[in-house]
Enzyme design. Structure first.
Site, short mmCIF file in Angstrom:
data_model
loop_
_atom_site.label_atom_id
_atom_site.label_comp_id
_atom_site.label_asym_id
_atom_site.label_seq_id
_atom_site.Cartn_x
_atom_site.Cartn_y
_atom_site.Cartn_z
N ASP A 137 -5.94 -5.92 -1.85
CA ASP A 137 -5.13 -4.58 -1.96
C ASP A 137 -5.29 -3.92 -3.15
O ASP A 137 -4.88 -4.75 -4.09
CB ASP A 137 -3.66 -5.08 -1.39
CG ASP A 137 -2.93 -3.86 -1.29
OD1 ASP A 137 -3.62 -2.54 -1.03
OD2 ASP A 137 -1.56 -3.91 -1.01
N HIS A 209 -7.44 1.40 8.96
CA HIS A 209 -6.23 1.63 7.91
C HIS A 209 -7.11 2.45 6.74
O HIS A 209 -6.56 3.56 6.69
CB HIS A 209 -6.06 0.20 7.11
CG HIS A 209 -4.99 0.68 5.97
ND1 HIS A 209 -3.77 1.50 6.36
CD2 HIS A 209 -4.80 0.32 4.89
CE1 HIS A 209 -2.98 1.67 5.14
NE2 HIS A 209 -3.80 0.89 4.30
C1 HEM Z 1 1.33 -3.51 5.73
C2 HEM Z 1 1.08 -2.45 4.77
C3 HEM Z 1 -0.28 -1.85 4.26
C4 HEM Z 1 -1.11 -3.06 3.84
C5 HEM Z 1 -1.29 -4.50 4.22
C6 HEM Z 1 -2.16 -2.25 3.03
C7 HEM Z 1 -3.39 -2.82 2.68
C8 HEM Z 1 -4.39 -2.12 2.29
C9 HEM Z 1 -5.63 -2.57 2.14
C10 HEM Z 1 -6.18 -3.92 2.09
C11 HEM Z 1 -6.59 -1.51 1.57
C12 HEM Z 1 -8.10 -1.69 1.32
C13 HEM Z 1 -8.27 -2.00 -0.37
C14 HEM Z 1 -7.82 -0.98 -1.32
O1 HEM Z 1 -8.60 0.08 -1.50
O2 HEM Z 1 -6.67 -1.14 -1.91
C15 HEM Z 1 -5.71 -0.13 1.36
C16 HEM Z 1 -6.22 0.91 1.22
C17 HEM Z 1 -5.33 1.94 0.77
N1 HEM Z 1 -4.10 1.88 1.59
FE1 HEM Z 1 -3.01 0.68 2.29
N2 HEM Z 1 -1.59 -0.95 3.16
C18 HEM Z 1 -0.66 -0.92 3.63
C19 HEM Z 1 0.21 0.32 3.90
C20 HEM Z 1 -0.30 1.61 3.42
C21 HEM Z 1 0.67 2.69 3.64
C22 HEM Z 1 2.00 2.68 3.98
C23 HEM Z 1 -0.08 3.81 2.80
C24 HEM Z 1 0.26 5.06 2.60
C25 HEM Z 1 1.40 5.87 2.67
C26 HEM Z 1 -1.51 3.17 2.37
C27 HEM Z 1 -2.25 3.86 1.60
C28 HEM Z 1 -3.55 3.36 1.33
C29 HEM Z 1 -4.39 4.12 0.42
C30 HEM Z 1 -4.53 5.59 0.02
C31 HEM Z 1 -5.58 3.23 0.41
C32 HEM Z 1 -7.16 3.79 -0.31
C33 HEM Z 1 -8.02 4.16 0.59
C34 HEM Z 1 -9.49 4.44 -0.09
O3 HEM Z 1 -9.23 5.31 -1.03
O4 HEM Z 1 -10.21 3.78 0.23
N3 HEM Z 1 -1.39 1.83 2.66
N4 HEM Z 1 -4.51 -0.61 1.85
#
Ligand code: HEM
Length: 295
Positions: A137, A209
């Protein structure tokens, strides 16, 4: 340019603690300020803890009138999204749980005359920065040199040097998620599990996601700065999602696409395996604005 609270960006801290408070009925804003003055005292920051303080946007507007527009900031009312807004959020993070506990107790004691503790959650960095699903993450989080421009309201705008933040406690259904073959797990996030490589366009579903939260407007990606940490015990495991932005409308746009309320009939597959059970919106003022108010 006013200075953002430095703890938003401090890196290398493996122990985190999140406290949320509600002010007691009948307490005047001045009394809240009196109780919080001590937060700036070294007795609380001793031991190398970072402390970030956020306020319910409407409360901050009463404490520091003139931050126009911040009252509009709240979590959107969406099906599936928990809204449990509190008045004050204190996030401490450092190198050990012992110091975080000391800080949490000191902060809670300081606020006890005016506010009651609603959330007390210990989070941690899991292995090499992984969520408990096993996926890294933070891969696409803005690097430190860009984080300030993503997270902090620029000079000349109301609230300059401050930041809009959301916090959400998510509970994972890990048994269900880990029952999926690795390829399917990877399709949920849109990245490989071991090394976080983005799946190519043909392999990445529109419901992954990252496909839901990457939004382009006028050729530029809407960015937020995430500082989430895993938390839990054997019976209940999840992620304490924390994110900052210079522009609070980005959160609603992402959440709408995650929760199937963006008008395209799609939702984020991640929400089939994890669900938020809390959610708050906070304004995290600049150091100077805090100084104006706390004197
Ligand atoms: C259980 C809740 C969540 C989990 C386990 C989770 C996990 C992850 C993971 C594994 C990634 C891919 C690696 C990274 O770029 O960090 C990611 C990307 C991202 N997540 Fe989440 N996330 C969660 C909730 C959210 C929420 C609620 C939002 C927005 C309100 C969000 C916004 C983002 C964004 C903006 C990215 C980067 C996307 C990119 O530029 O490629 N995430 N998240």
């Amino acid at each position: 340019m006013p200075t953002a609270q430095p703890g938003i960006f401090a890196q290398g801290t493996r122990s985190h603690r999140h406290l949320e408070f509600d002010t007691n009925a009948g307490v005047a804003p001045g009394e809240v300020l009196d109780a919080m003055r001590g937060l700036r005292q070294p007795s609380v920051t001793a031991g190398g803890a970072n402390i970030v303080v956020g306020f319910r946007p409407s409360l901050w507007n009463r404490l520091h009138p003139g931050t126009a527009g911040i009252d509009d900031f709240e979590l959107p009312a969406l099906d599936g999204l928990a809204r449990t807004q509190h008045d004050v959020w204190v996030w401490t993070h450092g190198t050990g749980e012992d110091v975080m506990l000391d800080v949490a107790r000191a902060v809670a004691a300081m606020l006890a005359p005016v506010a009651s503790l609603q959330t007390d959650l210990a989070g941690f960095v899991y292995h090499d920065g992984r969520d408990l699903t096993g996926f890294i993450d933070g891969t696409e989080n803005p690097p430190v040199e860009e984080a300030n421009s993503v997270a902090v309201v620029p000079a000349g705008q109301p609230g300059a040097g401050g930041s809009f933040a959301i916090t959400q406690r998510w509970i994972h259904d890990l048994a269900r998620f880990h029952a999926l073959p690795d390829d399917d797990q990877q399709r949920v996030f849109g990245r490989t599990k071991l090394d976080s490589v983005e799946l190519d366009a043909t392999a990445k579903p529109a419901t992954a996601h990252i496909a839901r939260v990457v939004i382009e407007e006028d050729g530029a990606e809407l960015e937020i700065y995430r500082r989430s940490v895993p938390y839990g015990r054997v019976a209940e495991l999840g992620l304490y999602f924390v994110a900052f932005s210079a522009d609070h409308t980005r959160f609603e746009k992402m959440l709408r696409r995650m929760f199937g309320q963006a008008g395209d009939g799609l939702h984020d597959q991640l929400t089939d395996f994890s669900r938020p059970v809390s959610g708050s919106a906070y304004f995290v003022p600049s150091i100077e604005a805090m100084g104006d108010v706390f004197g």
